[in-house]
Design an enzyme around this catalytic site. Structure first.
Site, mmCIF file in Angstrom:
data_model
loop_
_atom_site.group_PDB
_atom_site.id
_atom_site.type_symbol
_atom_site.label_atom_id
_atom_site.label_comp_id
_atom_site.label_asym_id
_atom_site.label_seq_id
_atom_site.Cartn_x
_atom_site.Cartn_y
_atom_site.Cartn_z
ATOM 1 N N TYR A 199 -19.453 33.678 -29.467
ATOM 2 C CA TYR A 199 -20.770 33.199 -29.003
ATOM 3 C C TYR A 199 -20.667 32.426 -27.688
ATOM 4 O O TYR A 199 -19.587 32.102 -27.237
ATOM 5 C CB TYR A 199 -21.545 32.448 -30.080
ATOM 6 C CG TYR A 199 -20.952 31.228 -30.734
ATOM 7 C CD1 TYR A 199 -19.951 30.472 -30.183
ATOM 8 C CD2 TYR A 199 -21.470 30.817 -31.971
ATOM 9 C CE1 TYR A 199 -19.468 29.340 -30.810
ATOM 10 C CE2 TYR A 199 -20.986 29.684 -32.618
ATOM 11 C CZ TYR A 199 -19.982 28.954 -32.021
ATOM 12 O OH TYR A 199 -19.507 27.846 -32.646
ATOM 13 N N GLU A 200 -21.813 32.195 -27.105
ATOM 14 C CA GLU A 200 -21.888 31.635 -25.745
ATOM 15 C C GLU A 200 -21.201 32.544 -24.731
ATOM 16 O O GLU A 200 -20.630 32.079 -23.759
ATOM 17 C CB GLU A 200 -21.273 30.231 -25.678
ATOM 18 C CG GLU A 200 -22.077 29.147 -26.325
ATOM 19 C CD GLU A 200 -23.504 29.096 -25.828
ATOM 20 O OE1 GLU A 200 -23.742 29.482 -24.676
ATOM 21 O OE2 GLU A 200 -24.372 28.699 -26.610
ATOM 22 N N GLY A 201 -21.239 33.822 -24.974
ATOM 23 C CA GLY A 201 -20.593 34.791 -24.088
ATOM 24 C C GLY A 201 -19.183 35.063 -24.581
ATOM 25 O O GLY A 201 -18.352 34.160 -24.642
#
Ligand SMILES: Cc1cc2nc3c(=O)[nH]c(=O)nc-3n(C[C@H](O)[C@H](O)[C@H](O)COP(=O)(O)OP(=O)(O)OC[C@H]3O[C@@H](n4cnc5c(N)ncnc54)[C@H](O)[C@@H]3O)c2cc1C
Length: 596
Positions: A438-440
């Site tokens: 997550y968050e890229g």
């Protein structure tokens, strides 16, 4: 076995000796962050983390969250713990004083974040996302929105979320479809978001969603995305809570880890449209959201560090207690604790040295964030910001990838007991596993590093960083100590690898972007290993001087030995990664999709 003791000794060492707390306290606005105050903050945070949050980690994992009626209920104990967290002022520790925050440096926040995440990653996700939402609102919101929402978000009385992802729009946010239709002084939003962390819960009275959506005549792609604030409960002019807004959690995901953190499918506008307010300018939403994402990416790197340290503590404690066999050089006598076996030592040193390198690297970058915000000289502010921009994908990608490896080694140290849930070692691996996603994802961080950050500055920011590393190399070369010589030689090799890999990326980018795309993940890891080694080398120089002065030989002796281990056993990965980077992409791209 699942207790947590915050590593405040190492944190203080890093904060004071490597991240330069002294320098930060001379910045306007940070004068109060004296070493005494920081020590008191770390001690109190350590207490809250170990006594309140850590005991809920395992029970929260077992119980998870539940969606009932119109709302999500958190695991037992979470609500009371959150109240204690807010009442202690922990949420606003680095928040803007204008809105009730304490305005302490990002560096101090980073240390507390590490503790919350090590103690209870599910819990810590809630303030983590709130911090990002608060920052985005502070930077881009209108004065009216800020006055209405920020004080409660800074105190933690309300929490902020980040609503980006949709079923067809994950890494590629250009595909966002949620609609925002203008109406009087607000908009009405319609659409569905998935994977929304703490998207609904019972910890606070209100939840403030920051949502990416498109206005009806917005252009296609990323240039047509705007950012909106959508509260769960509308807020009356006097600040009291009003009508329930048309946004709700319609289901929660069942997932590998972080069971106590609700991951929600959020539905906007099932009835008459969710009322939302524009944040910043129309069609500039992705840029505004990047404020939040950058903030959150740095903190997810810290999350990786925290959970890795928890896994290490558990493995170390187990290795001291578990008795099994004898070392090869001991034919008879009592059986020994497994920590006496060289291979177990190798695993523990691999965990410990990487964690200390991650901590030093990430905290030094947090201090750079402070310098970028507060340094009186504009040129220096820009220089620090450029470095932060360059290194955020590395802190995020490298620390989180290592956290998964470290948590996995933690299981290996336990043998079979690591593979059963009873010891808790499994949970750290299950929890850590989401951090590179997550968050890229790491792939997206790597693309950002080579495609945007390196390319935009044509390598000048990296060159400036390497120059600083060379200064430490020179100090080590002058040192009259066997340990420091070994560490210096390793740093030299690491810097050369980073320099050559950077040249290769910059030269290849325009001719063969696919080759660079193939190499980007390895380049990111190489950068992480060398940045970690640079900080461990700095730590070794300080530790050696303190040892020579007879200061705390237990701690400084261990630091020097750990830095040497990193130099000998971890840093050589940079050479191997350089070779892989330079090999180009042809073998990776050799098969057609059908041949898989
Ligand atoms: C537990 C959890 C909590 C989350 N919390 C939130 C939240 O609070 N808010 C929110 O908005 N989202 C949240 N997310 C969503 C998360 O940010 C996305 O899952 C993540 O960005 C990846 O998107 P995706 O799942 O669609 O994967 P995809 O984009 O489909 O990616 C699949 C794979 O393809 C690779 N890939 C895709 N595109 C490229 C490319 N251009 N170049 C190279 N590789 C590529 C990826 O690296 C990955 O390996 C959460 C997810 C999880 C699992």
């Amino acid at each position: 076995m699942t207790t947590y003791f915050a590593p405040t000794r190492d944190m203080r060492f890093v904060i004071e000796e490597l991240a330069g707390l002294d320098q930060l306290t001379r910045l306007p606005g940070y004068e109060d962050a004296t070493p005494d105050l920081v020590e008191a903050v770390l001690d109190e945070a350590a207490k809250l983390a170990s006594e309140v949050l850590a005991p809920l980690n395992k029970t929260g994992d077992a119980q998870g969250v539940r969606l009932e009626g119109d709302g999500v209920f958190s695991a037992d104990g979470f609500k009371a713990a959150y109240q204690q967290f807010v009442e202690g002022g922990w949420n606003g520790i680095s928040g803007a004083p204008d809105y009730g925050g304490q305005g302490l440096p990002e560096l101090v926040l980073t240390a507390t974040m590490e503790m919350w995440n090590a103690a209870n990653m599910s819990f810590a996700l809630c303030p983590l996302l709130n911090a990002g939402a608060t920052e985005a609102l502070k930077q881009h919101g209108s004065d009216a929105l800020k006055t209405q929402y920020l004080p409660n978000m800074v105190s933690g009385a309300w929490t902020g979320t980040m609503n980006l992802t949709e079923p067809q729009a994950g890494s590629d946010l250009s595909a966002v479809r949620t609609k925002a239709v203008p109406e009087a002084d607000h908009y009405r939003l319609y659409g569905q978001k998935i994977f929304i962390t703490w998207g609904d819960h019972d910890l606070t009275d209100n939840v403030v969603h920051l949502v990416l959506a498109r206005t009806p005549d917005a252009p296609e792609g990323v240039k047509g995305i705007s950012l909106f604030l959508v509260p769960k409960f509308l807020v009356n002019a006097d600040g009291s809570l009003g009508q329930r807004n048309d946004v709700q959690c319609v289901s929660v995901e069942h997932k590998l880890g972080i069971h106590a953190s609700p991951t929600c499918v959020m539905s906007f506008g099932d009835r008459d449209g969710a009322i939302g307010y524009l944040v910043g300018q129309e069609n500039k939403g992705l840029a505004h959201m990047f404020t939040m994402m950058n903030e959150a990416r740095q903190k997810v790197g810290i999350q990786g560090l925290g959970v890795a340290d928890r896994a290490y503590q558990q493995a170390r404690n187990y290795a001291k207690e578990r008795v099994q066999g004898r070392p090869l050089d001991q034919k008879s006598g009592d059986r020994v604790a497994i920590i006496q076996h060289p291979d177990v030592r190798r695993m523990l040193m691999t965990m410990k040295s990487r964690i200390e390198a991650m901590r030093a690297f990430a905290y030094v970058m947090a201090a750079d964030m402070d310098l970028a915000h507060k340094h009186p000289d504009a040129t220096e502010r820009r220089r620090r910001q450029a470095r932060v921009d360059l290194l955020i994908p590395v802190v995020k990608g490298w620390c989180t990838e290592l956290s998964v490896e470290i948590a996995s080694i933690g299981i290996q140290v336990h043998g079979g007991m690591g593979y059963v849930e009873e010891t808790g070692a499994c949970q750290y691996l299950r929890d850590a596993r989401v951090t590179p996603i997550y968050e890229g994802t790491t792939g997206i961080q790597a693309a950002d590093l080579v495609g945007r950050k390196l390319a935009m500055s044509q390598g000048t920011v990296m060159a400036d960083l390497i120059q600083e590393m060379r200064g430490i190399e020179a100090e080590l070369a002058q040192a009259n100590s066997a340990e420091l010589t070994v560490i210096g030689e390793s740093l030299t090799a690491g810097i050369q690898a980073l320099e050559q890999a950077t040249q290769w990326v910059l030269q290849t980018l325009s001719q063969d972007p696919n080759a660079v795309a193939v190499a980007s993940g390895n380049y990111l890891m190489l950068t992480g290993y060398v940045c970690g080694g640079w900080q461990m080398a700095r730590a070794a120089l300080v530790a050696k001087a303190k040892l020579d002065a007879g200061e705390d030989p237990g701690f400084h002796g261990a630091k020097l030995a750990t830095a040497r281990f990193y130099a000998e056993q971890i840093m050589p990965q940079a050479d191997a990664l350089l070779k892989i980077v330079r090999s180009g992409g042809s073998s990776i791209l050799a098969l057609s999709a059908e041949q898989f």
